[in-house]
Design a protein around this motif. Sequence first.
Motif, mmCIF file in Angstrom:
data_model
loop_
_atom_site.group_PDB
_atom_site.id
_atom_site.type_symbol
_atom_site.label_atom_id
_atom_site.label_comp_id
_atom_site.label_asym_id
_atom_site.label_seq_id
_atom_site.Cartn_x
_atom_site.Cartn_y
_atom_site.Cartn_z
ATOM 1 N N PRO A 132 0.817 -1.230 0.000
ATOM 2 C CA PRO A 132 0.000 0.000 0.000
ATOM 3 C C PRO A 132 0.842 1.268 0.000
ATOM 4 O O PRO A 132 0.481 2.256 -0.668
ATOM 5 C CB PRO A 132 -0.822 -0.124 1.292
ATOM 6 N N THR A 133 1.963 1.255 0.726
ATOM 7 C CA THR A 133 2.839 2.436 0.749
ATOM 8 C C THR A 133 3.434 2.701 -0.620
ATOM 9 O O THR A 133 3.506 3.853 -1.079
ATOM 10 C CB THR A 133 3.966 2.245 1.782
ATOM 11 N N LEU A 134 3.867 1.638 -1.296
ATOM 12 C CA LEU A 134 4.435 1.788 -2.636
ATOM 13 C C LEU A 134 3.394 2.301 -3.623
ATOM 14 O O LEU A 134 3.674 3.175 -4.452
ATOM 15 C CB LEU A 134 5.000 0.443 -3.117
ATOM 16 N N LEU A 135 2.186 1.770 -3.541
ATOM 17 C CA LEU A 135 1.130 2.194 -4.467
ATOM 18 C C LEU A 135 0.775 3.664 -4.276
ATOM 19 O O LEU A 135 0.488 4.378 -5.250
ATOM 20 C CB LEU A 135 -0.118 1.321 -4.279
ATOM 21 N N GLU A 136 0.799 4.124 -3.033
ATOM 22 C CA GLU A 136 0.522 5.541 -2.778
ATOM 23 C C GLU A 136 1.680 6.418 -3.250
ATOM 24 O O GLU A 136 1.474 7.513 -3.774
ATOM 25 C CB GLU A 136 0.274 5.768 -1.280
ATOM 26 N N CYS A 184 -1.835 -1.536 -14.653
ATOM 27 C CA CYS A 184 -2.169 -1.240 -16.055
ATOM 28 C C CYS A 184 -2.419 0.249 -16.276
ATOM 29 O O CYS A 184 -1.929 0.843 -17.249
ATOM 30 C CB CYS A 184 -3.411 -2.031 -16.480
ATOM 31 N N SER A 185 -3.179 0.852 -15.376
ATOM 32 C CA SER A 185 -3.477 2.284 -15.524
ATOM 33 C C SER A 185 -2.207 3.115 -15.366
ATOM 34 O O SER A 185 -2.019 4.122 -16.060
ATOM 35 C CB SER A 185 -4.536 2.710 -14.508
ATOM 36 N N LEU A 186 -1.324 2.689 -14.474
ATOM 37 C CA LEU A 186 -0.058 3.390 -14.268
ATOM 38 C C LEU A 186 0.790 3.336 -15.550
ATOM 39 O O LEU A 186 1.351 4.350 -15.994
ATOM 40 C CB LEU A 186 0.697 2.759 -13.100
ATOM 41 N N TRP A 187 0.877 2.151 -16.134
ATOM 42 C CA TRP A 187 1.645 1.975 -17.377
ATOM 43 C C TRP A 187 1.045 2.797 -18.516
ATOM 44 O O TRP A 187 1.787 3.475 -19.252
ATOM 45 C CB TRP A 187 1.674 0.495 -17.735
ATOM 46 N N ASN A 188 -0.257 2.752 -18.667
ATOM 47 C CA ASN A 188 -0.904 3.531 -19.722
ATOM 48 C C ASN A 188 -0.669 5.027 -19.545
ATOM 49 O O ASN A 188 -0.426 5.752 -20.521
ATOM 50 C CB ASN A 188 -2.405 3.238 -19.753
ATOM 51 N N SER A 209 9.831 10.270 -18.584
ATOM 52 C CA SER A 209 8.579 9.519 -18.741
ATOM 53 C C SER A 209 8.838 8.120 -19.296
ATOM 54 O O SER A 209 8.177 7.153 -18.902
ATOM 55 C CB SER A 209 7.622 10.273 -19.664
ATOM 56 N N LEU A 210 9.810 8.015 -20.199
ATOM 57 C CA LEU A 210 10.128 6.714 -20.776
ATOM 58 C C LEU A 210 10.711 5.773 -19.726
ATOM 59 O O LEU A 210 10.432 4.572 -19.736
ATOM 60 C CB LEU A 210 11.106 6.886 -21.936
ATOM 61 N N GLU A 211 11.512 6.321 -18.799
ATOM 62 C CA GLU A 211 12.050 5.509 -17.715
ATOM 63 C C GLU A 211 10.921 4.949 -16.852
ATOM 64 O O GLU A 211 10.929 3.778 -16.466
ATOM 65 C CB GLU A 211 13.000 6.348 -16.865
ATOM 66 N N ARG A 212 9.902 5.759 -16.588
ATOM 67 C CA ARG A 212 8.757 5.299 -15.803
ATOM 68 C C ARG A 212 7.907 4.300 -16.597
ATOM 69 O O ARG A 212 7.366 3.346 -16.036
ATOM 70 C CB ARG A 212 7.910 6.500 -15.359
ATOM 71 N N THR A 213 7.808 4.526 -17.897
ATOM 72 C CA THR A 213 7.105 3.568 -18.755
ATOM 73 C C THR A 213 7.793 2.210 -18.706
ATOM 74 O O THR A 213 7.141 1.163 -18.581
ATOM 75 C CB THR A 213 7.079 4.077 -20.214
ATOM 76 N N LEU A 214 9.122 2.224 -18.768
ATOM 77 C CA LEU A 214 9.895 0.981 -18.740
ATOM 78 C C LEU A 214 9.719 0.247 -17.421
ATOM 79 O O LEU A 214 9.493 -0.973 -17.390
ATOM 80 C CB LEU A 214 11.373 1.312 -18.985
#
Length: 531
Positions: A132-136, A184-188, A209-214
């Motif tokens: 939960p901490t990571l997701l937040e 999935c929503s995070l990746w999109n 942004s590409l680093e986060r996409t990867l």
Amino acid sequence: IFMDLNSASSIVLQVLTQATSQDTAVLKPAEEQLKQWETQPGFYSVLLNIFTNHALDVNVRWLAVLYFKNGIDRYWRRVAPHALSEEEKTTLRAGLIANFNEPVNQIATQISVLIAKVARVDCPRQWPELIPTLLESVKVQDDLRQHRALLTFYHVTKTLASKRLAADRKLFYDLASGIYSFACSLWNHHTDTFLQQACTGNEAAASNSLERTLLSLKVLRKLTVHGFVEPHRNVEVMGFLHALFERLKQFLECSRNIRAGNVCRDRLEKTIILFTKVLLDFLDQHPFSFTPLIQRSLEFAVSYVFTEAGEGVVFERFIVQCMNLIKMIVKNYAYKPSKYIEAVEETGGDSWKYSLRPCTEVLFIDIFHEYNQTLTPVLLEMVHSLQGTTNLEDTSAILIKDAVYNAVGLAAYELFDSVDFDQWFKNQLLAELQVSHNRYKPIRRRVIWLIGQWISVKFKSDLRPMLYEVIRNLLQDQDLVVSVNKGCFLLHMFCKNVIDKFCAFKVRIETATTLKLNILLLTKIFRVAVK
């Protein structure tokens, strides 16, 4: 010594600083002291206090992280000798995820790895607040915190996905089903952001942004491949996999505008390759669930590798991955068992998966084996159209002949009943071996290799004296590759039957002795040249 955190920190900091010294007289005593402290209560709390202090020297903080990480392996489990107390572990777990704000990339990676190591032992039972901490934290607007949290999220997911006990697998299935939609929503989100920024030409923002996409795609890869027993029953999983093809097209088209000098280029290629790895891993682990994706995968791979659609966008590693995908579908035992293909891979290992030429050749062998009745007439028609000596000025024609001869050699066992190799040798190949023009070197090399492929398949023994005589004359070829090919070929044949059946070849003993010495010398030269 470690009861007072502040005073203990100054002492440990001094010793860590000495442990980074290049002077062995200073370094060795410091390492010995740190080794003695490894089992002392409170030592790892001090290390946490040091490597989270960004004002300290980077080398000292790096060393503190490494000692902390090594201590997890040795003393974190309850059954380990000198195990850490539950009270200290609770404090350490809270401290590790208090702030995702490490400014140094290398240290941030090590912290993510050590959090994942703790998670492997404690998550979710003793550390239910980690996920939960990571997701937040990955939702925050601060770029640094968001990236570090996402990096940690990936390493934790990767580590938990690698656990193989049934109880651990069940926990990971529960985790995957609970966070898959969010992943999935995070990746999109990061993918759309990158594509928009790439179009506007904002290189720095696009790179971030590409680093986060990867990273988010790496998380989805682990969740998709290892997080579901029957992934084809999950709408979101199959939706993600179908979306991969459209995303791949978008990224390939984007690569037209991102050239080699662009800061995003290397990471963009890594992301494109990661798309293909998701498909390959999913096919390997869930061949039945992959069935709805077979047609689209084949159409996509063939389109970009063999048609104009791939011009200007594909690169070698991507082509290799596409061919691996085609091959895995064609030879997958869940779809169509094949002992022949298994034998090919047992002899060749996995090295073919990573280079373009061997990957192409193995794919050709597999497809020809599965569809030989359809492909044999096509290949024979190609051979028939190449009768006679090729125009030396036509480089394209020479390369086409080389490719066709290569195909005939690779498919030798499949073509056993369809090709009269003895007649082909006498009427065509023998003459081509005697063409000495420099432009014909590729064909001479290919012909001697082709004969080597067929000689154990279908080649009359009474033709061998003629073959050896031609090769003996060509050992003086100025092209070292041709000479060595012939030398190695003859050396192989000597080992098999030339020495035992020498008289049948009608070659004088003196000539044969000289020939054998020439072969051994050429082989030695070839090995030295390769080294």
